[in-house]
Design a protein around this motif. Structure first.
Motif, PDB file in Angstrom:
ATOM      1  N   ASN A  13       0.852  -1.184   0.000  1.00 49.94           N
ATOM      2  CA  ASN A  13       0.000   0.000   0.000  1.00 49.94           C
ATOM      3  C   ASN A  13       0.889   1.235   0.000  1.00 49.94           C
ATOM      4  N   TYR A  18       2.145  -3.545   4.450  1.00 55.03           N
ATOM      5  CA  TYR A  18       1.328  -3.531   5.653  1.00 55.03           C
ATOM      6  C   TYR A  18       1.047  -4.970   6.072  1.00 55.03           C
ATOM      7  N   ARG A  55      -1.344   3.832  14.530  1.00 53.14           N
ATOM      8  CA  ARG A  55      -1.394   4.412  13.177  1.00 53.14           C
ATOM      9  C   ARG A  55      -2.317   3.596  12.270  1.00 53.14           C
ATOM     10  N   LEU A  56      -2.180   2.263  12.329  1.00 55.36           N
ATOM     11  CA  LEU A  56      -3.027   1.407  11.509  1.00 55.36           C
ATOM     12  C   LEU A  56      -4.489   1.477  11.954  1.00 55.36           C
ATOM     13  N   ASP A  58      -5.903   4.085  13.293  1.00 53.60           N
ATOM     14  CA  ASP A  58      -6.408   5.367  12.801  1.00 53.60           C
ATOM     15  C   ASP A  58      -6.812   5.268  11.335  1.00 53.60           C
ATOM     16  N   GLU A  59      -6.025   4.527  10.558  1.00 51.54           N
ATOM     17  CA  GLU A  59      -6.289   4.412   9.119  1.00 51.54           C
ATOM     18  C   GLU A  59      -7.409   3.426   8.803  1.00 51.54           C
ATOM     19  N   PHE A  60      -7.453   2.283   9.502  1.00 46.89           N
ATOM     20  CA  PHE A  60      -8.392   1.213   9.161  1.00 46.89           C
ATOM     21  C   PHE A  60      -9.401   0.876  10.260  1.00 46.89           C
ATOM     22  N   THR A  63     -13.090   0.677   9.333  1.00 48.96           N
ATOM     23  CA  THR A  63     -13.332  -0.071   8.094  1.00 48.96           C
ATOM     24  C   THR A  63     -14.116  -1.344   8.377  1.00 48.96           C
ATOM     25  N   THR A  98       6.957   4.069  13.702  1.00 47.40           N
ATOM     26  CA  THR A  98       6.208   5.311  13.813  1.00 47.40           C
ATOM     27  C   THR A  98       6.553   5.932  15.156  1.00 47.40           C
TER      28      THR A  98
END
Length: 107
Positions: A13, A18, A55-56, A58-60, A63, A98
């Motif tokens: 990605n 990831y 971080r992941l 926050d992004e997913f 979902t 991160t």
């Protein structure tokens, strides 16, 4: 106690690799995509905070279903237990750490 299947999904990605964990992986109803759902996160009652997982999440985190292009999926593994989530450099394979945000320090 029932055993629920757990998958480790490794995919490319934005130039990074990831690694996520999920309970469901299937061929998507969208042609050429792999559907990943029921992403698995830490329970949140740990004192130690993993900045990569944050971080992941926050992004997913919101979902419901992740539709990944088939060509971006590197590997899907059925595993017994969840390991540490990771974001890796696609060229070297090294983990991208991160950093935890420090107040008063510019990003």
């Amino acid at each position: 106690m029932s055993h629920r299947t757990l998958y480790k999904i490794t995919f490319l990605n934005a130039g990074k690799i990831y690694e996520l964990y999920a309970r469901q992986v299937a061929a998507s109803s969208l042609w050429g995509f792999t559907e990943v759902s029921e992403l698995v996160w830490e329970s949140g009652d740990s004192v130690v905070i993993d900045p990569t997982e944050e971080r992941l999440r926050d992004e997913f985190g919101q979902t419901r279903k992740l539709h990944l292009p088939m060509q971006s999926v590197i590997r899907v593994e059925e595993v017994d237990r969840k390991g540490q989530l990771a974001i890796r450099d696609s060229q070297t394979g090294d983990r991208i750490v991160t950093p935890f945000p420090v107040p008063g320090r510019p990003r």
